[in-house]
Design a protein around this motif. Sequence first.
Motif, short mmCIF file in Angstrom:
data_model
loop_
_atom_site.label_atom_id
_atom_site.label_comp_id
_atom_site.label_asym_id
_atom_site.label_seq_id
_atom_site.Cartn_x
_atom_site.Cartn_y
_atom_site.Cartn_z
N LEU A 1 0.82 -1.21 0.00
CA LEU A 1 0.00 0.00 0.00
C LEU A 1 0.86 1.26 0.00
CD1 LEU A 1 -2.77 -1.07 2.52
CD2 LEU A 1 -3.05 -0.72 0.06
N ILE A 2 1.97 1.23 0.71
CA ILE A 2 2.88 2.38 0.71
C ILE A 2 3.53 2.54 -0.66
CG2 ILE A 2 5.01 3.32 1.71
CD1 ILE A 2 4.15 1.76 4.33
N ALA A 3 4.04 1.43 -1.21
CA ALA A 3 4.72 1.48 -2.51
C ALA A 3 3.79 1.96 -3.61
CB ALA A 3 5.29 0.10 -2.84
N GLU A 4 2.51 1.63 -3.52
CA GLU A 4 1.53 2.10 -4.52
C GLU A 4 1.43 3.61 -4.55
OE1 GLU A 4 -2.29 0.39 -3.82
OE2 GLU A 4 -1.88 -1.42 -4.98
N ARG A 5 1.73 4.25 -3.43
CA ARG A 5 1.51 5.69 -3.31
C ARG A 5 2.78 6.52 -3.40
NH1 ARG A 5 -2.39 2.76 -1.33
NH2 ARG A 5 -4.51 3.60 -1.38
N THR A 6 3.94 5.90 -3.25
CA THR A 6 5.18 6.65 -3.37
C THR A 6 5.44 7.01 -4.83
OG1 THR A 6 6.37 4.54 -3.43
CG2 THR A 6 6.27 5.70 -1.32
N PRO A 7 6.20 8.07 -5.09
CA PRO A 7 6.47 8.47 -6.47
C PRO A 7 7.35 7.45 -7.20
CG PRO A 7 7.15 10.18 -4.89
CD PRO A 7 6.79 8.98 -4.11
N GLY A 8 7.24 7.42 -8.52
CA GLY A 8 8.17 6.67 -9.36
C GLY A 8 8.30 5.21 -9.00
N ASP A 9 9.56 4.73 -8.98
CA ASP A 9 9.84 3.30 -8.78
C ASP A 9 10.27 2.98 -7.36
OD1 ASP A 9 12.33 4.48 -8.77
OD2 ASP A 9 13.30 2.90 -9.95
N LEU A 10 9.80 3.76 -6.40
CA LEU A 10 10.16 3.50 -5.00
C LEU A 10 9.27 2.37 -4.47
CD1 LEU A 10 10.49 7.20 -3.73
CD2 LEU A 10 12.23 5.75 -4.79
N ASP A 11 9.58 1.16 -4.87
CA ASP A 11 8.68 0.03 -4.67
C ASP A 11 9.12 -0.95 -3.60
OD1 ASP A 11 6.95 0.96 -6.62
OD2 ASP A 11 7.99 -0.10 -8.23
N LYS A 12 10.30 -0.76 -3.02
CA LYS A 12 10.76 -1.61 -1.93
C LYS A 12 10.72 -0.79 -0.64
CE LYS A 12 11.73 -5.47 -4.08
NZ LYS A 12 13.10 -6.02 -4.20
N ILE A 13 10.22 -1.41 0.43
CA ILE A 13 10.03 -0.70 1.69
C ILE A 13 10.84 -1.37 2.79
CG2 ILE A 13 8.36 0.15 3.37
CD1 ILE A 13 7.95 1.27 0.51
N PHE A 14 11.71 -0.60 3.44
CA PHE A 14 12.43 -1.06 4.62
C PHE A 14 11.77 -0.40 5.82
CE2 PHE A 14 15.74 -0.42 7.87
CZ PHE A 14 16.19 -1.72 8.04
N PHE A 15 11.24 -1.21 6.75
CA PHE A 15 10.50 -0.67 7.88
C PHE A 15 11.43 -0.38 9.06
CE2 PHE A 15 6.82 -2.83 5.82
CZ PHE A 15 6.00 -1.72 5.71
N THR A 16 11.13 0.73 9.74
CA THR A 16 11.84 1.13 10.96
C THR A 16 10.80 1.41 12.04
OG1 THR A 16 11.82 3.49 10.41
CG2 THR A 16 13.67 2.17 9.58
N ASN A 17 11.28 1.84 13.20
CA ASN A 17 10.37 2.17 14.29
C ASN A 17 9.89 3.62 14.25
OD1 ASN A 17 10.78 -0.42 15.38
ND2 ASN A 17 12.60 0.27 16.47
N GLY A 18 10.54 4.45 13.46
CA GLY A 18 10.17 5.85 13.39
C GLY A 18 10.99 6.59 12.37
N GLY A 19 10.82 7.92 12.34
CA GLY A 19 11.45 8.73 11.31
C GLY A 19 12.95 8.85 11.43
N ALA A 20 13.47 9.00 12.64
CA ALA A 20 14.92 9.14 12.80
C ALA A 20 15.65 7.90 12.30
CB ALA A 20 15.27 9.41 14.26
N GLU A 21 15.13 6.72 12.63
CA GLU A 21 15.76 5.48 12.17
C GLU A 21 15.62 5.33 10.66
OE1 GLU A 21 13.75 2.69 14.60
OE2 GLU A 21 15.29 2.68 16.15
N ALA A 22 14.54 5.86 10.10
CA ALA A 22 14.40 5.85 8.64
C ALA A 22 15.51 6.67 8.01
CB ALA A 22 13.03 6.38 8.24
N VAL A 23 15.78 7.84 8.55
CA VAL A 23 16.86 8.69 8.04
C VAL A 23 18.21 8.00 8.20
CG1 VAL A 23 18.09 10.86 8.43
CG2 VAL A 23 15.59 10.85 8.33
#
Length: 458
Positions: free
Chosen positions: A105-127
Motif C-alpha cells: 500500500l505504501i509502494a503504490e503511493r510513493t512516487p516513481g519506482d520507489l517500490d521496496k520498503i524497509f521498515f523502521t520504528n520511526g522517522g529518525a531510524e528511517a533517516v
Amino acid sequence: MTTTPSASAADPAAGAAVKAADRAHVFHSWSAQGLIDPLAVAGAEGSYFWDYDGNRYLDFSSQLVNTNIGHQHPKVVAAIQEQAAKLCTLAPGFAVDVRSEAARLIAERTPGDLDKIFFTNGGAEAVENAVRMARLHTGRSKVLSTYRSYHGATAAAINLTGDPRRWPSDTASAGVVHFWGPFLYRSPFHAENEQQECERALAHLEQTIAFEGPQSIAAIILESVPGTAGIMVPPPGYLAGVREICDRYGIVFILDEVMAGFGRTGKWFAADHFGVTPDLLTFAKGVNSGYVPLGGVAISAEIAATFDQRPFPGGLTYSGHPLACASAVATINAMAEERIVENAAEIGEKVIGPALREIAERHPSVGEVRGLGVFWALDLVKNKETREPLVPYNASGAANAPMGAFAAACKRGGLWPFVNMNRTHVVPACTITEAEAKEGLAALDEALTAADAHTDAA
C-alpha cells in the motif's frame, strides 16, 4: 469509542495522581526536567483531547504533527485489536501477510519506482538507514542537508538536523555539510521573488558541492516541505533543480517525508506537488498516525539492486512489527475510503489558507502566512516592515515570553497550538471538519492579540 467529556465526568484527583506518577518516574525528551509541567490527558477523540479537569482542547498540533487521521479512529483501533488477537509480533526475517500488505500500500503511493520498503520504528531510524544505503550505494561519505531542517534525534539524523537541537550532539565529524535552502521571506540570498530565490539557492548548492568535492558526496537530504523549521514551501523548480544536480554528480537524492507525507500537504506525499521522484524517501508519523511506532524508507530499484547479492548491514528487532503494520494498512485504507487526503487539500485551500491570510491583515504580529493542505505556519514578528522575529532565534526564558504568552492564550481559549521559536503552526488532523477548523481559527485569531501586545505597533 471514547466520547468527549462532560463537566460531571471530570476527575481532578485522578489527574493529580497521573501527574504525580509522571513527575516521579518519567524522564521527558527535550526538557529540563525540573522546569516542565506536563498536562495530564484523560482521553482523546477525533480533533480533540481533554484533561481530568474537563477542559477540552482542539488539537491544532496533531500532537507532533502525526495524528493525521485524528485520535482514536475506530477502523484503526479495531485493526490493532484484531491483529493482536491473531499475531502480536514476529521477527523481521519472516514473511507475514500484514507486513507485505503495508509495504504494498505504501509502494503504490510513493512516487516513481520507489517500490521496496524497509521498515523502521520511526522517522529518525528511517533517516539513519537511508543515509547508510546512500553511502554504501555510492561508496562516498559526505551527506548534505540544509539549515532550518529537522531529521531526527539519533546519531546521523541529529547531525543532519539544521536547528539548535543539533548543537549539544554535533561532533563535527559525522560527514555532514549544511547549506542554505530557499526561504524567500528570510532569504539568505537577498532575492526579491521566488524565481530569484530558486536560482540563487540552486547556485549556492552547486557551489557548495564544488567546494566540498562532488566525488565525496553520497547524498543530499531535504524535507520536501520543511516542517518544524517553519513550513517553507519550496519555490517552483527548486526540488527539480536539486534532482538534476544529483543526477549530474551521481549523488543520491533523499526526500524526508516524515512530517509532510501521508496527506499532510493535501497529497499523499509532498513530492507530488513538485513532480519529483527521489532515490530514497523516508516516512513515519502519518503512515499510521502514530498509533503504533512505525517508519520506513521507500527505495528505488537501482539502490535496492545494490543489495541483491550484498547484505544490507542494518536491521531492527521490530522492523515491520505486525501491530504497527496492521495500523498502517487500516490507516491507508481509511484515508482512501474516506477521502481524507482530499479533505486536507480542500480544508487548506477553502478554509485555513483564506482565514489565515485575513488574520494576518488584522494582526501586526503576523508577518507571513505560508503552507499547503493542513500544514501552515504563521511567522510572528515585532515589526512587519523589518520582519524582526517576535522573539530572538532559539530564545528561552524571559526572552521567549511573548511566545509563551501567545501559547497560554491559545490554551485558555481551548486551542492546543504548535509553537516553535517565533512561529505558530496550524497543523490539525487531515480529518478536521470545516466547523472544527473555523472554531480553531477563531481561537487563534483571539490568542494573537497576546502576540500583538509585544509588537512595535503596541
